[in-house]
Enzyme design. Structure first.
Site, short mmCIF file in Angstrom:
data_model
loop_
_atom_site.label_atom_id
_atom_site.label_comp_id
_atom_site.label_asym_id
_atom_site.label_seq_id
_atom_site.Cartn_x
_atom_site.Cartn_y
_atom_site.Cartn_z
N GLU A 204 10.39 -9.06 0.82
CA GLU A 204 11.37 -9.01 -0.28
C GLU A 204 12.13 -7.70 -0.27
O GLU A 204 11.64 -6.68 0.22
CB GLU A 204 10.69 -9.22 -1.63
CG GLU A 204 9.76 -8.09 -2.01
CD GLU A 204 9.24 -8.20 -3.43
OE1 GLU A 204 9.97 -8.63 -4.32
OE2 GLU A 204 8.07 -7.83 -3.63
N CYS B 280 -4.85 -3.74 2.77
CA CYS B 280 -6.26 -3.49 2.45
C CYS B 280 -7.00 -3.02 3.70
O CYS B 280 -6.96 -3.70 4.73
CB CYS B 280 -6.90 -4.76 1.90
SG CYS B 280 -8.68 -4.60 1.70
N CYS C 188 -9.99 -5.66 4.91
CA CYS C 188 -9.81 -6.96 5.57
C CYS C 188 -8.41 -7.14 6.13
O CYS C 188 -8.14 -8.11 6.79
CB CYS C 188 -10.12 -8.09 4.60
SG CYS C 188 -8.89 -8.23 3.30
N HIS D 6 -13.72 -7.86 -3.05
CA HIS D 6 -14.51 -6.91 -2.25
C HIS D 6 -15.66 -6.31 -3.06
O HIS D 6 -16.73 -6.05 -2.51
CB HIS D 6 -13.60 -5.79 -1.70
CG HIS D 6 -12.77 -6.26 -0.56
ND1 HIS D 6 -13.32 -6.76 0.60
CD2 HIS D 6 -11.42 -6.30 -0.39
CE1 HIS D 6 -12.34 -7.10 1.44
NE2 HIS D 6 -11.19 -6.84 0.86
#
Ligand code: DCP
Ligand code: MG
Length: 680
Positions: free
Chosen positions: A201, A597, A600, A619
């Site tokens: 965006e 993150c 992950c 998490h």
């Protein structure tokens, strides 16, 4: 639409009715979804899990908060309210004076971005319900899957239950970055200084291009969207055109996918539009804020914010009330942020906490070297050096502090600060502009020396105050990473909701020692707290203070437990964790470059406030699970990290772990939803 009409009633035979998580909220393309069915499935599949317990605790806190707000509301006398109304009237005049209808802003947002990119590279997915991610978590779903209630930030195994034919495709950031770059090339043709909100965006000031080419905002939007489609070989996007960024963003969601909406730049059109708009449509108003406003104050639309302005000024901090009021008036940012000209360049490293001075000096030397190299590559010279240290203290602290409202009323605002890390900044002005590693190291060493002895887990060096030549040679670019660097922080929100003073922690920042809730590496703690500290409250009685402390302690329990664990192990693993974290469950969640993150690899721009919270919870649940089942032997990549203008967005995705069968690099499902009691 979102969760309008959401009821907080809870029938004992249908307990899921009040189970509102991010998974049960609608996104574009989910309008016809059977919300009750989704709620029931999500409820049944998560019942008894740590995640579920956490949700329940949050829900209970929110209810308390609403009750508390109602009580305070009931205590307001009519003379209080008429005094606050005077404040509102004055603020309306002041805010109206800032209204700028001269600009044309366009907000563009790609449709089902990751999913669309995956479909481009594998056309056989076309028309089939698919999600990007794995069984533990999905990043997005295409519009076919959304019809089943499948959405971003939902665990994949719930998504599969909702839509048994759902196809999973693993996340591949390099692809998304590639396509994002292609879209940005197009954006640049319309506004070379566009602001990239995330990979998919951007905000463009199209005022000049409209004027030069004699085209309307709508025509430019059509052209831009078709150009994105052809440059990317088939990706669609949606656009909103309006007088400011806040409105443009709201507008881009209206005709998703592959559509656009233009809001005319005149006051009465804006006021009509905004007055009926549900509050949740505004970036920065998440679930908690929405519930408090709706359930305690009966504020459902943005127009209600103006009508009930006196309540808002009576019950919220001035900056929050100002934000609400400006939203109610349809005001938003129209300027091109100055921060786009680079202000600083920095480099930092995170490591296992150590007080070993020799080690600390050697790390400092490495960082000075990295910083100097980067400055040379960018042709930058600067003369202010800042040393940033994250020290390793782990405790929870409650602070009281005071301020004055515009009414000159004394406000006693309580805020909570987690000192699980302390960030200290020390700066020095050098005699001359420099980019040499020797100069940087010499001064950085002096700054560090003054702080020792101390146990440190992060060292950062930043150079700012560039010489003019360097400033001029700096290409002005609206990429997210640059924005982050320019702001000199790894946690910045590009949205208009910047102005919404949600972060009570900033009131606790001293000049010298900065105590931060979330600066880069404790987003989890911040997110946990956010629900609780979103509003600084006025006229808090001592009993209420105690009560709130208890509430907060409850919320913090999980994280405090983790910190305790981390404290015990971190030092003994100092050398190992330098390269590899042996105890991944102890690594804090960090939004690398402000949006990815570290645990992950899932990418969530700061504006995804609620999704981030859910993600942190995920998490947290996993970590708590690991706490219970003992240390795991799996590894995560190094926490070494640098914040650089040219750094991406397109850094290589992490290697897939061999033991992950579903092909995603997300955390195995059982760590998330292992039932703590078998009651399903
Ligand atoms: N994303 C993510 N996790 C989330 C939300 C989003 O990883 N919780 C990623 C995947 C999305 C991308 O960011 O494809 C863009 O987010 P959007 O909210 O714009 O969602 P989409 O582009 O997928 O769909 P749309 O904009 O059409 O609603
Ligand atoms: Mg999108």
């Amino acid at each position: 639409m979102d969760d309008e009409g959401e009821s907080s009633s809870n029938s004992p035979s249908r307990p899921w009715e009040s189970y509102n998580t991010v998974f049960t909220n609608a996104k574009a393309g989910m309008e016809g979804v059977d919300k009750e069915k989704v709620q029931r499935i999500v409820y049944e599949m998560s019942k008894g899990s740590k995640y579920f317990q956490n949700e329940e605790r949050k829900e209970a806190l929110m209810k308390q908060k609403i009750e508390h707000m109602r009580d305070r509301c009931a205590k307001l006398s009519s003379s209080d309210l008429s005094n606050y109304q005077k404040v509102v009237d004055r603020r309306i005049l002041e805010l109206e004076a800032t209204r700028d209808l001269s600009r044309v802003w366009l907000h563009v947002d790609m449709d089902a971005f990751y999913a669309a990119v995956e479909t481009l590279s594998n056309p056989s997915l076309k028309g089939k319900p698919m999600a990007v991610g794995g069984l533990s978590m999905i990043s997005t779903a295409n519009y076919e899957a959304r019809k089943f209630g499948v959405r971003a930030a939902m665990p994949g195994f719930i998504a599969r239950k909702l839509c048994p034919d759902l196809i999973f495709v693993p996340v591949d950031f390099s692809k998304y970055t590639h396509y994002s770059d292609l879209t940005r090339k197009v954006f640049r043709n319309y506004d070379p200084n566009f602001i990239a909100g995330s990979l998919d965006e951007a905000y463009l000031d199209i005022t000049e291009v409209c004027r030069e080419r004699g085209l309307s905002g709508g025509e430019i939007a059509e052209e831009l969207r078709s150009s994105v489609h052809s440059e990317t070989g088939g990706l669609t996007c949606s656009a909103g055109v309006a007088a400011n960024r806040l409105l443009a963003k709201v507008c881009s969601d209206i005709n998703k996918p592959n559509g656009q909406f233009v809001l005319q730049n005149d006051r009465s059109t804006v006021m009509t539009f905004i007055s009926l708009l549900p509050i949740r449509k505004i970036g920065g108003i998440g679930k908690v804020t929405e519930h408090i406003l709706k359930d305690a104050l009966e504020i459902k639309t943005c127009g209600d914010m103006v009508l009930k302005g006196s309540l808002l000024y009576a019950l919220f901090t001035q900056s929050s009330a100002d934000f609400f009021l400006s939203v109610g008036l349809g005001l938003g940012k129209t300027d091109t942020p100055e921060v786009r000209s680079r202000k600083s360049i920095s480099s930092e490293r995170t490591f296992a906490a150590t007080g070993d001075e020799r080690l600390l000096y050697s790390k400092l030397a490495e960082i000075a070297e990295m910083l100097s190299d980067d400055m040379k590559k960018e042709g930058l010279m600067a003369r202010t050096l800042t040393l940033k240290l994250k020290t390793a203290t782990f405790e929870v602290d409650f602070q009281m502090h005071s301020s004055f409202s515009s009414l000159e009323t004394h406000i006693c605002a309580e805020s909570v600060t987690i000192c699980n890390h302390q960030i200290r900044s020390r700066a020095v002005s050098l005699q001359r502009y420099t980019c040499s590693s020797e100069d940087i190291l010499k001064h950085a060493t002096k700054l560090l020396k003054a702080e020792l002895p101390v146990s440190i887990r992060l060292i950062g060096l930043r150079m700012s105050q560039f010489n003019e030549e360097a400033r001029h040679s700096d290409p002005s670019q609206g990429t997210i990473t640059k924005f982050i660097v320019q702001k000199g922080s790894s946690r910045q929100n590009l949205d208009d909701n910047d102005s919404f003073d949600l972060d009570a922690s900033k009131n606790c920042l001293g000049n010298d020692e900065m105590l931060s809730l979330s600066y880069a590496s404790h987003e989890t703690s911040y997110d946990q707290l956010k629900d609780v500290v979103e509003y600084e409250e006025q006229s808090v009685t001592p009993n209420q203070e105690c009560k709130k402390k208890e509430d907060r302690t409850q919320v913090l329990e999980g994280d405090a437990l983790l910190r305790k664990h981390k404290d015990c192990k971190a030092d003994s693993n100092a050398e190992k964790t330098e390269a590899v974290s042996v105890f991944p469950q102890m690594e804090p969640l960090v939004w690398v470059d402000g949006y990815r993150c570290n645990l992950c690899g899932i990418e969530l721009p700061p504006s995804f406030v609620e999704e981030r919270q859910e993600h942190s919870d995920f998490h947290l649940a996993q970590r708590l699970q690991n706490e219970e089942s003992g240390p795991s032997s799996s590894t995560t990549p190094t926490s070494k990290r640098r914040i650089l203008g040219k750094e991406k967005a397109n850094s290589k995705p992490k290697k897939q772990k061999p033991n992950q069968k579903d092909g995603s690099k997300h955390i195995p499902i059982h760590t998330f939803f292992t039932k703590s009691n078998q009651n399903s």
